[in-house]
Design an enzyme around this catalytic site. Structure first.
Site, short mmCIF file in Angstrom:
data_model
loop_
_atom_site.label_atom_id
_atom_site.label_comp_id
_atom_site.label_asym_id
_atom_site.label_seq_id
_atom_site.Cartn_x
_atom_site.Cartn_y
_atom_site.Cartn_z
N ASP A 15 0.79 -1.21 0.24
CA ASP A 15 0.20 -0.09 -0.15
C ASP A 15 1.08 1.22 -0.08
O ASP A 15 1.99 1.21 0.61
CB ASP A 15 -0.95 -0.18 1.27
CG ASP A 15 -2.12 1.07 1.17
OD1 ASP A 15 -2.30 1.57 0.10
OD2 ASP A 15 -2.93 1.00 1.98
N ASN A 63 -10.81 -2.48 -6.00
CA ASN A 63 -10.01 -1.30 -6.75
C ASN A 63 -10.73 -0.99 -8.09
O ASN A 63 -10.47 -0.28 -8.74
CB ASN A 63 -8.64 -1.99 -6.99
CG ASN A 63 -7.78 -2.27 -5.68
OD1 ASN A 63 -6.87 -3.07 -5.69
ND2 ASN A 63 -7.84 -0.98 -4.89
#
Ligand code: FPP
Length: 230
Positions: A15, A63
């Site tokens: 991330d 996503n």
């Protein structure tokens, strides 16, 4: 590090690519590009350290909510990655596996994954699992539905496991998440019941092999009781 205390299966939520780019005044995609280079270094390092399974969260079922251009860029980046890194996987004896609702991905990417999976199927030193269009809840739902389609009416742990995307993938020993977020975010839910968690503020493109080693050393000092007593 004593090899006995080495995790067998390490997962990473990679991330912070977007923030890394923003800090430099770059478009988000440049963060992903830099992140892919780190992914490559960590795959090789993990194999050299003796990790047997490395699972990398590359694209979650959530996503898709990102701008279309970013989603397309990520798929293209992954396609380039599997084409360009095939040799690296072979040289390092690393088996490539993709995991998730792969059938919803663009055809070219599915074919790219299939090719590198076939070509590295004989590799034994480590398995690198790329979770793409992956969700932990979705994996369990898909497992149950496939089992029901096979006529199974009663479930225990071993039935569920048998129908997961990669049944031989062992439980997750250590989960690393970069960029300071303290969440699991739907990654490997079934496999992480007793996982040790390790978080760092470092953004994924800045993550290094040295920091990876720190995480493994930290893991090696933890006492795991799996609900029992010492
Ligand atoms: C999270 O950062 C990262 C992703 C959603 C994609 C992960 C992809 C890579 C590391 C590169 C591609 C991988 C391969 C194998 C080629 P973010 O965009 O959520 O960052 P932010 O939280 O700072 O916005």
């Amino acid at each position: 590090m004593k090899r006995t205390n080495l995790p067998i299966h390490v997962g990473i939520i990679m991330d912070g690519n977007g923030r890394w780019a923003r800090k430099r005044g770059l478009p988000r995609i440049e963060g992903h590009r830099e992140g892919a280079k780190v992914t490559e270094r960590i795959v090789v390092a993990a194999k050299e350290m003796g990790i047997k399974y490395l699972s990398l969260y590359a694209f979650s079922t959530e996503n898709w909510r990102r701008p279309k251009e970013e989603v397309e860029f990520l798929f293209n980046l992954m396609y380039e990655y599997v084409k360009e890194k095939l040799q690296l996987f072979l040289e390092n004896d690393v088996k490539f596996r993709a995991m998730g609702r792969l059938w919803e991905l663009p055809d070219y990417l599915q074919e790219g994954f299939k090719l590198i999976e076939e070509k590295t199927a004989h590799c034994r030193s480590m398995t690198a699992v790329f979770a793409v269009n992956y969700g932990g809840k979705q994996e369990i739902i898909d497992a149950v539905n496939r089992a029901v389609a096979d006529g199974i009416k009663e479930f225990d742990e071993s039935t569920i496991r048998k129908y997961l995307y990669i049944p031989e993938l062992p439980d997750l020993d250590l989960l690393i998440r970069t960029s300071g977020e303290l969440r699991i975010s739907n990654f490997l839910l079934w496999q992480s019941a007793y996982t040790e968690l390790w978080f760092t503020e470092t953004l994924w493109p800045d993550f290094t092999v040295d920091e990876f080693r720190v995480a493994l050393e930290d893991f090696s000092r933890r006492e795991r009781r799996f609900g029992g007593i010492k």
